[in-house]
Design a protein around this motif. Structure first.
Motif, PDB file in Angstrom:
ATOM      1  N   CYS A 190       0.688  -1.216  -0.192  1.00 46.34           N
ATOM      2  CA  CYS A 190      -0.018   0.117   0.081  1.00 46.34           C
ATOM      3  C   CYS A 190       0.702   1.241   0.046  1.00 46.34           C
ATOM      4  O   CYS A 190       1.867   1.279   0.795  1.00 46.34           O
ATOM      5  CB  CYS A 190      -0.917   0.065   1.203  1.00 46.34           C
ATOM      6  SG  CYS A 190      -1.973   1.499   1.493  1.00 46.34           S
ATOM      7  N   TYR A 191       0.400   2.413  -0.918  1.00 52.71           N
ATOM      8  CA  TYR A 191       1.370   3.409  -0.771  1.00 52.71           C
ATOM      9  C   TYR A 191       0.894   4.422   0.352  1.00 52.71           C
ATOM     10  O   TYR A 191       1.533   5.271   0.582  1.00 52.71           O
ATOM     11  CB  TYR A 191       0.762   4.338  -2.017  1.00 52.71           C
ATOM     12  CG  TYR A 191       1.468   3.771  -3.337  1.00 52.71           C
ATOM     13  CD1 TYR A 191       2.392   2.994  -3.428  1.00 52.71           C
ATOM     14  CD2 TYR A 191       0.761   4.055  -4.423  1.00 52.71           C
ATOM     15  CE1 TYR A 191       2.942   2.451  -4.643  1.00 52.71           C
ATOM     16  CE2 TYR A 191       1.120   3.885  -5.831  1.00 52.71           C
ATOM     17  CZ  TYR A 191       2.156   2.928  -6.002  1.00 52.71           C
ATOM     18  OH  TYR A 191       2.633   2.338  -7.106  1.00 52.71           O
ATOM     19  N   ASN A 192      -0.217   3.954   0.911  1.00 51.05           N
ATOM     20  CA  ASN A 192      -0.402   4.689   2.192  1.00 51.05           C
ATOM     21  C   ASN A 192       0.093   4.061   3.700  1.00 51.05           C
ATOM     22  O   ASN A 192       0.035   4.372   4.744  1.00 51.05           O
ATOM     23  CB  ASN A 192      -1.712   4.842   2.657  1.00 51.05           C
ATOM     24  CG  ASN A 192      -2.504   5.783   1.625  1.00 51.05           C
ATOM     25  OD1 ASN A 192      -1.863   7.043   1.211  1.00 51.05           O
ATOM     26  ND2 ASN A 192      -3.269   5.519   0.902  1.00 51.05           N
ATOM     27  N   CYS A 199      -5.090   0.172   2.463  1.00 47.40           N
ATOM     28  CA  CYS A 199      -6.157   0.982   2.603  1.00 47.40           C
ATOM     29  C   CYS A 199      -7.086   0.810   1.734  1.00 47.40           C
ATOM     30  O   CYS A 199      -8.335   1.120   1.841  1.00 47.40           O
ATOM     31  CB  CYS A 199      -5.421   2.588   2.118  1.00 47.40           C
ATOM     32  SG  CYS A 199      -5.227   2.771   0.277  1.00 47.40           S
ATOM     33  N   GLY A 200      -7.057   0.119   0.669  1.00 50.60           N
ATOM     34  CA  GLY A 200      -7.957  -0.484  -0.334  1.00 50.60           C
ATOM     35  C   GLY A 200      -8.143   0.466  -1.475  1.00 50.60           C
ATOM     36  O   GLY A 200      -8.795   0.287  -2.408  1.00 50.60           O
ATOM     37  N   ASN A 201      -7.472   1.875  -1.559  1.00 54.01           N
ATOM     38  CA  ASN A 201      -7.909   2.718  -2.315  1.00 54.01           C
ATOM     39  C   ASN A 201      -6.925   3.357  -3.221  1.00 54.01           C
ATOM     40  O   ASN A 201      -6.855   3.637  -4.425  1.00 54.01           O
ATOM     41  CB  ASN A 201      -8.504   4.066  -1.632  1.00 54.01           C
ATOM     42  CG  ASN A 201      -9.785   3.765  -1.268  1.00 54.01           C
ATOM     43  OD1 ASN A 201     -10.696   3.321  -1.882  1.00 54.01           O
ATOM     44  ND2 ASN A 201     -10.004   4.048   0.144  1.00 54.01           N
ATOM     45  N   CYS A 202      -5.537   3.156  -2.706  1.00 56.64           N
ATOM     46  CA  CYS A 202      -4.645   3.431  -3.477  1.00 56.64           C
ATOM     47  C   CYS A 202      -4.331   2.465  -4.861  1.00 56.64           C
ATOM     48  O   CYS A 202      -5.098   1.426  -4.720  1.00 56.64           O
ATOM     49  CB  CYS A 202      -3.288   3.617  -2.703  1.00 56.64           C
ATOM     50  SG  CYS A 202      -2.526   2.248  -2.395  1.00 56.64           S
ATOM     51  N   CYS A 205      -2.932  -1.033  -3.751  1.00 57.22           N
ATOM     52  CA  CYS A 205      -4.053  -1.720  -3.118  1.00 57.22           C
ATOM     53  C   CYS A 205      -5.013  -2.288  -4.041  1.00 57.22           C
ATOM     54  O   CYS A 205      -5.599  -3.414  -4.124  1.00 57.22           O
ATOM     55  CB  CYS A 205      -4.539  -0.822  -2.123  1.00 57.22           C
ATOM     56  SG  CYS A 205      -3.674  -0.862  -0.507  1.00 57.22           S
TER      57      CYS A 205
HETATM   58 ZN    ZN Z   1      -3.419   1.510  -0.173  1.00 60.18          ZN
END
Ligand code: ZN
Length: 224
Positions: A190-192, A199-202, A205
């Motif tokens: 994950c980039y976060n 995070c499920g959004n980047c 992910c």
């Molecule tokens: Zn992520």
């Protein structure tokens, strides 16, 4: 004399390189994992890498590569640069691309390997996930291999187990190697900076999740 019982794995602690580490463990008597500290935004990446090596009983080396960040600050190292959510449409790589990064990593891994007479270097780059990174392409890896051999007068063998497989098949490979849970829970993609499912959004992910869902679906349909 080349030492064919040992291999060096370029290891970030993410899904791809962890799958490569599992693959290497299966194919070699001794495996060295090399990680690079280039002041990445998420130091946690290196913590994950350490943890995984400990669990797999792999000799782990972390090399200082802060110079790379000084030369080419980018969205993976600087918190004030937002990570591109997709590759730009003009054909240039996304801003998470660091000029020369893979090349430098492979070069330093090769220097490390030759010191130990190890010829086999394993990296988790893939041409299949359309990341837009030029240094993940097969043609670059082949060219780099020739360059290293000429530069150091040694017969290196850069191995890329994931080059032609996508994320779904990467999950499948980790599962076959007995590392599905390890990859799912202990790696950081994950980039976060959130490990496991992230995070499920980047973009990282999303790519990982799409592959995981596709693999789990395939697995269930095979078993039913
Ligand atoms: Zn992520």
């Amino acid at each position: 004399m080349r030492n064919k019982d040992e291999a060096v794995v370029i290891f970030s602690g993410g899904q791809d390189s962890t799958t490569c580490l599992l693959w290497a463990k299966k194919n070699y008597k001794k495996v060295y994992a090399i990680s690079f500290d280039y002041n990445q935004r998420h130091k946690k990446e290196l913590d994950c890498a350490k943890e995984i090596c400990k669990e797999l009983n792999v000799e782990h080396h972390i090399l200082d590569m802060d110079l790379l960040n000084q030369l080419a600050p980018n969205s993976l190292t600087r918190t004030d640069i937002k990570v591109d959510t997709s590759a730009p449409t003009d054909g240039t790589p996304p801003n998470s691309f660091v000029d020369g990064r893979n090349m430098v990593f492979i070069l330093f891994a090769a220097i490390f390997a030759k010191q130990r007479k190890v010829s086999d270097i394993i990296t988790g780059v893939s041409q299949s996930d359309f990341s837009g990174y030029p240094d993940c392409r097969d043609v670059f890896i082949k060219s780099m291999n020739v360059t290293l051999n000429l530069a150091m007068e040694f017969e290196f063998n850069i191995i890329t187990p994931l080059m032609w497989i996508d994320k779904e098949e990467t999950w499948e490979l980790a599962d076959k190697l007995g590392g599905f849970e390890l990859v799912r829970n202990k790696t950081l993609t994950c980039y976060n900076g959130i490990e496991g499912d992230g995070c499920g959004n980047c973009p990282a992910c999303k790519l990982r999740k799409r592959g995981l869902e596709a693999y789990l679906e395939k697995k269930t349909s095979v078993h039913n």
